[in-house]
Design an enzyme around this catalytic site. Structure first.
Site, mmCIF file in Angstrom:
data_model
loop_
_atom_site.group_PDB
_atom_site.id
_atom_site.type_symbol
_atom_site.label_atom_id
_atom_site.label_comp_id
_atom_site.label_asym_id
_atom_site.label_seq_id
_atom_site.Cartn_x
_atom_site.Cartn_y
_atom_site.Cartn_z
ATOM 1 N N ASP A 55 -5.021 -9.856 12.196
ATOM 2 C CA ASP A 55 -4.199 -9.823 10.987
ATOM 3 C C ASP A 55 -3.869 -11.248 10.572
ATOM 4 O O ASP A 55 -3.129 -11.956 11.257
ATOM 5 C CB ASP A 55 -2.921 -9.024 11.258
ATOM 6 C CG ASP A 55 -2.119 -8.824 9.981
ATOM 7 O OD1 ASP A 55 -1.766 -9.831 9.335
ATOM 8 O OD2 ASP A 55 -1.874 -7.670 9.603
ATOM 9 N N THR A 113 -0.744 7.616 -1.228
ATOM 10 C CA THR A 113 -2.060 7.517 -1.897
ATOM 11 C C THR A 113 -2.959 6.480 -1.225
ATOM 12 O O THR A 113 -4.169 6.451 -1.465
ATOM 13 C CB THR A 113 -1.891 7.085 -3.369
ATOM 14 O OG1 THR A 113 -1.345 5.749 -3.381
ATOM 15 C CG2 THR A 113 -0.977 8.018 -4.124
ATOM 16 N N ARG A 172 0.847 -1.189 0.000
ATOM 17 C CA ARG A 172 0.000 0.000 0.000
ATOM 18 C C ARG A 172 0.888 1.246 0.000
ATOM 19 O O ARG A 172 1.717 1.429 0.896
ATOM 20 C CB ARG A 172 -0.866 -0.011 1.264
ATOM 21 C CG ARG A 172 -1.942 1.068 1.244
ATOM 22 C CD ARG A 172 -2.567 1.208 2.592
ATOM 23 N NE ARG A 172 -3.470 0.094 2.855
ATOM 24 C CZ ARG A 172 -4.764 0.264 3.135
ATOM 25 N NH1 ARG A 172 -5.263 1.474 3.216
ATOM 26 N NH2 ARG A 172 -5.515 -0.758 3.375
ATOM 27 N N ASP A 219 -0.043 -12.058 10.040
ATOM 28 C CA ASP A 219 0.693 -12.174 11.305
ATOM 29 C C ASP A 219 0.329 -13.465 12.024
ATOM 30 O O ASP A 219 1.190 -14.132 12.600
ATOM 31 C CB ASP A 219 0.388 -10.974 12.214
ATOM 32 C CG ASP A 219 1.159 -9.728 11.787
ATOM 33 O OD1 ASP A 219 2.142 -9.869 11.037
ATOM 34 O OD2 ASP A 219 0.760 -8.623 12.196
HETATM 35 N N1 URA Z 1 -6.305 -7.972 6.692
HETATM 36 C C1 URA Z 1 -6.262 -8.815 7.752
HETATM 37 O O1 URA Z 1 -5.403 -9.665 7.859
HETATM 38 N N2 URA Z 1 -7.209 -8.652 8.715
HETATM 39 C C2 URA Z 1 -8.182 -7.727 8.646
HETATM 40 O O2 URA Z 1 -9.030 -7.669 9.542
HETATM 41 C C3 URA Z 1 -8.199 -6.871 7.519
HETATM 42 C C4 URA Z 1 -7.242 -7.025 6.558
#
Ligand code: URA
Length: 209
Positions: free
Chosen positions: A200, A108, A104, A203
């Site tokens: 996430d 922007t 990302r 992770d």
């Molecule tokens: N990406 C993720 O891993 N978790 C989210 O909640 C949103 C995007």
């Protein structure tokens, strides 16, 4: 508008609950994502065309079916999409795997492609783009755009959990792409996480943070 399918199979729903749980550790999380991906691949392929062949059994000749038509390709969006690849390959070992990496842009906030490596015949393949989480839809939209730019014409998108915002954006950007999800959640929060989601996914799969 790209059709939306929610996998309601009890095994899929059961396993989804365990990866949502914050107490589920990396090893178990990775194993369940792998199992979920296999179960979802089983469901997503239920309408693949068949053709009849003859096979010699130890007893006689049987008329039996094999898969016909287009070959498959799996396209994980890096990094979290990688967690779904092996599960799908267990069911479809001859599928080719392409990779799309996006980051990302901090200014922007738009996804920018940094790595694309695809099978040479993507225009002839039925492609399944995978990413565990469909949040804003930005990465999925850009990854699919990237595939179309290179000739892909037959694309499905499969994720474990989606936010309504992501579904809407993806349907708007690519109305020919069918979307398959295990869990359709409430919303995105101010940090872009899916609520209630699972945190996430990258992770949790790779034990980072
Ligand atoms: N990406 C993720 O891993 N978790 C989210 O909640 C949103 C995007």
């Amino acid at each position: 508008m790209g059709k939306l399918y929610v996998f309601d199979h009890p095994l899929i729903q059961h396993k989804l609950t365990y990866i949502r749980d914050k107490k589920t550790g990396t090893k178990e999380f990775r194993e369940i994502v792998d199992e979920l991906a296999a179960l979802m691949a089983f469901e997503i392929t239920r309408n693949l065309p068949l053709e009849e062949v003859e096979v010699e059994t130890p007893v006689s000749i049987a008329k039996s079916n094999v898969l016909a038509g287009k070959k498959l390709g799996i396209i994980p969006i890096l990094r979290a999409g990688l967690g779904m690849v092996d599960g799908i390959l267990k069911l479809i070992p001859t599928a080719k795997v392409g990779h799309v990496g996006l980051y990302r842009d901090p200014e922007t906030l738009q996804p920018v492609e940094y790595y694309v490596k695809l099978p040479s015949d993507i225009n002839e393949r039925e492609l399944i783009v995978v990413d565990p989480m469909l949040a804003t839809g930005g990465s999925a939209i850009e990854a699919i755009h990237s595939l179309k730019k290179r000739g892909a014409v037959n694309i499905k998108f499969m994720c474990i959990i989606a936010a309504p915002e992501g579904i809407e954006a993806l349907q708007k950007a690519h109305d020919d792409v069918e979307i398959y999800v295990a869990g359709l959640d409430e919303k995105l929060n101010e940090k872009g996480y899916i609520v209630p989601g699972l945190g996430d996914a990258g992770d949790r799969l790779f034990g980072t943070k």
